[in-house]
Design an enzyme around this catalytic site. Structure first.
Site, PDB file in Angstrom:
ATOM      1  CB  SER A 137      -0.789  -0.291   1.265  1.00 39.70           C
ATOM      2  OG  SER A 137      -1.587   1.072   1.188  1.00 39.70           O
ATOM      3  CE1 TYR A 150      -4.102  -2.628   4.750  1.00 40.86           C
ATOM      4  CE2 TYR A 150      -3.202  -0.111   4.650  1.00 40.86           C
ATOM      5  CZ  TYR A 150      -3.843  -0.440   4.300  1.00 40.86           C
ATOM      6  OH  TYR A 150      -3.894  -1.281   2.756  1.00 40.86           O
TER       7      TYR A 150
END
Length: 245
Positions: A137, A150
């Site tokens: 990401s 995350y």
């Protein structure tokens, strides 16, 4: 991106392929001539065909991943490429993230990638060929408020990609990574307050375009294909220019 990527007759596994980028990647690969097995926790939503089938898989469980890879080889008779798009964020301030939440973030976003890659390599090393695409990401490099676990886990995926690529190259196996930024999905629109919030995000992007799942999927399928035969150890950001590392 062109659909002529040389995937005719290839056997692929897409982990996390029941929705979003994974489903778009599976469909793109099928369109390009591949036979694809989707592995996901919920396979009831998959519309199976002669080129597309599904197997249930919990990507955080080693035995489940091993079984999914074995089922793919059994069904297709080969394993040329694996894409995993598994991931998701638990939004919370750092002080509210307990040990269990932190571990779940790591398991879901990093350990799952490791398990999938490990089992894929167990098949690909002996055959002397194959390609793996992991999913990170943009937040791996940028960080994000209330997404510490995350972002940290996805940063680990980038490092894992490089290490695996370095180790697997001598066996003729390539390992790469895609790093999506904001992606125009129903969940993304809901999190950003609908059309007004989405337009604010769009305005901040140099290309003034929010990538669709298909944009990220096209890059993943390209990296898995023979067209990318000289590419390994790379992370490709698909984010409309929002992050230029």
């Amino acid at each position: 991106m062109s659909r002529s990527r040389g995937l005719e007759g290839h056997g692929l596994l897409v982990v996390g392929g029941a929705s979003g980028i994974g489903l778009a990647a599976a469909r793109a690969a099928v369109e390009d001539g591949a036979r694809v097995v989707i592995a996901d926790i919920d396979t009831t939503v998959i519309d199976e065909s002669d080129r597309l089938s599904a197997v249930r898989c919990d990507a955080t469980d080693a035995a489940s991943v091993r079984d999914a890879v074995a089922a793919t080889v059994d069904r297709l008779g080969r394993l040329d490429g694996v894409i995993t798009t598994v991931g998701g964020a638990h939004l919370a301030p750092v002080e509210e993230i307990d040990d269990a939440i932190w571990q779940r973030e790591l398991d879901f976003n990093l350990t799952s990638a490791w398990l999938v890659a490990r089992e894929a390599l167990a098949v690909m090393r002996p055959q002397g060929s194959g390609a793996i695409v992991l999913t990170s990401s943009g937040q791996a490099l940028m960080g994000a408020v209330d997404r510490a676990g995350y972002a940290a886990a996805k940063a680990g995926v980038i490092s894992l990609t490089r290490s695996l690529a370095a180790s697997a190259a001598e066996y003729g196996v390539r390992v790469n990574c895609i790093a999506p930024g904001p992606t125009d999905t129903p969940r993304f629109r809901a999190m950003n307050g609908g059309d007004e919030g989405v337009e604010q995000v769009r305005a901040a992007m140099p290309l003034k375009e929010i990538p669709r799942p298909e944009d990220c999927a096209d890059m993943a399928v390209y990296l898995i294909s023979p067209a990318a035969r000289a590419i390994t150890g790379q992370t490709v950001h698909v984010n409309g220019g929002l992050l230029m590392p």
